[in-house]
Design an enzyme around this catalytic site. Sequence first.
Site, PDB file in Angstrom:
ATOM      1  CE  LYS A 177      -4.348  -1.520   2.153  1.00 52.37           C
ATOM      2  NZ  LYS A 177      -4.117  -2.951   2.249  1.00 52.37           N
ATOM      3  CD  GLU A 200      -5.136   6.184   3.862  1.00 52.63           C
ATOM      4  OE1 GLU A 200      -6.291   5.745   3.722  1.00 52.63           O
ATOM      5  OE2 GLU A 200      -4.242   6.035   3.004  1.00 52.63           O
ATOM      6  NE  ARG A 214      -9.075  -9.677  -6.761  1.00 55.80           N
ATOM      7  CZ  ARG A 214     -10.245  -9.156  -6.396  1.00 55.80           C
ATOM      8  NH1 ARG A 214     -11.246  -9.165  -7.255  1.00 55.80           N
ATOM      9  NH2 ARG A 214     -10.421  -8.639  -5.203  1.00 55.80           N
TER      10      ARG A 214
END
Length: 666
Positions: A116, A200, A292
């Site tokens: 991430k 964040e 995906r």
Amino acid sequence: MFNKILIANRGEIACRVIRTARRLGIRTVAVYSDADADAQHVRLADEAWHIGGPQPADSYLRADAILQVAKQSGAQAIHPGYGFLSENADFADAVEAAGLVFIGPKAASMRKMGSKAGAKELMQAAGVPVVPGYTGEDQSPNTLSREAARIGFPLMIKAAHGGGGKGMRVVRSLDAFIPSLESCQREAKSAFGRDRVLLERYIESPRHIEIQVFADAHGGTIHLNERECSAQRRYQKVFEESPSPFLTPELRQAMGDAAVLAARAIDYQNAGTVEFIVDPAGHFFFMEINTRLQVEHPVTEMTTGLDLVEWQLRVAAGEPLPLVQADVPRQGHAIEVRLYAEDPEAGFLPGSGTLERLELPEPSAHVRIDSGVVEGDTVTIFYDPMIAKLIVWDLDRPRALARLREALAQCVIDGPKSNVAFLERLLRHSSIVDASIDTGYLDRHLDEFMPSASDDDDDAIAAAAVALLSAQEDAQRAQAARSPDPTSPWAIADGWRLGHAGNRRLALLQGGERIELLAQGSGGHYRIARDSRLVEVAGVRLTGRWLSARFNGTGRRFQVSSRASGIDLHDGERRWRLLQVPVYQRDGGDDGASDHRVRAPMPGRIVAVRARPGDRVDNGQELLVMEAMKMELSLKAPRDGVVSEFRAQPGDFVEADSVLAVLEDD
């Protein structure tokens, strides 16, 4: 184009890929575990190979076994579906090293999204909007505290290598930061093996909007519009739609451009999804790229008229994208929900068992069913308990919602418990109707989507009773017609007996509550008594699955679905599931409020005892839990008192009307 592909997955996604491959003339190879020997994807594929035991680690996660089958079967490419090995960069590399084609993105692109923190830094450098925060390698408590103060509160601590909602904490003050940090790091270390975190800004009341992207090996990259997935429970999507009712044309254009920019930043190929978080003012921020095909891809297919699996196959075979951005269609509104074998009232506990009855709407231009099971199949304990995806389409959102309500009303699932009733309440809720939901709404207000006292309806109970009585009368008339004397008064199906005017007793169970009824009448006119309440039913007509009648003078219509153990009713908005149980006379004629015994309402097994002898209990307090007819029944104290003894323990099988507990006065 390929002649034969292997599908390294199971269930509805394997069936979905097989349908497109067959339409294109491509032969398919399925793989299966011990638990899936009779599964639908095994039956639908041109050939199927066994790869191991029921646990995913022993079968669907065995890259070596899957590659061996691919070579032995002569497959030219492998479609990974979603889940299992679909986002495993090492598997993608191994497929290519074996001389096969991986139908998905390159391993290098997957690895860029594997962290991430790394993904966020990459996107920020490419000019994609990201949530303000800290992704640095310095993980000392002092540095993280200083950065938290700089970012401001509330903020979110996230495991840098996490997923599925694990290793995440929302912190609202600096005083709470260090304890939350330590807790998050412990969870991340346990779940993912690494305790690195990122910080964040926490977006209050966010919406989750994702953009479907596609890229080929010739430099073409486009998006196929957006999907909104803001209705979530514990970070899992439960309601997905396209287009988003929140986006303006300008915001839609900006988000689409940002998604294409994100895909190009990692040299993406094939199908992917760029996920964004959007604040109430319309500011959007990059979350992640799912490398995906997504579970909710059918809503994009329904609103574009495109087959995304076909696109995957063509791109993987080296063909360019079939369309340019300006030619991507957008038509109408589509919504998807997922039917699960789970019990919403027990914390959404996954279920398993045989699907003794599975009735789903007929597919049409407005309704699509993607499923990997049929009636008689078993939902196993080893895999995701999804029964089917139900997708609807119509010209606009209100009409699509109406289509979905109608489609859900036609669903009948008998066997393991399901979330159908929960989804129906969800669709009637104002947050969905008004499109005002945010990603945390369901978790904050889950009780609003659970059954309530208002779901009890005397007319519905009476309708169930009338349907059961009508079935009995039909059976009795049919038996009389076959008898030597069909005109005998004893063949009249009115319930009349010597000594009373046709009184018939019925006992039903609704959500574990026993309901005792006294019925009179026949031939379409009945009096149904429940305690002190009386419903006069007139003009009964049962046509197919529809029962219409006047209940105390008011006409109502119910959809009726009979089962071996009872009956399901639906009035177009709500559903009721009622089990018919034997009627047992209580000895002594005691008033239930003064009874000192707790009895078994039917044969079953005791699964829990909630008190001990000597405990003081209140009227209505749960004393035992009993399992019967695949339901758990709560057996409660009939009055205040002290438990003098229990006559059954967990695991015991008990007969109907047997005494399970005895109370004495305090």
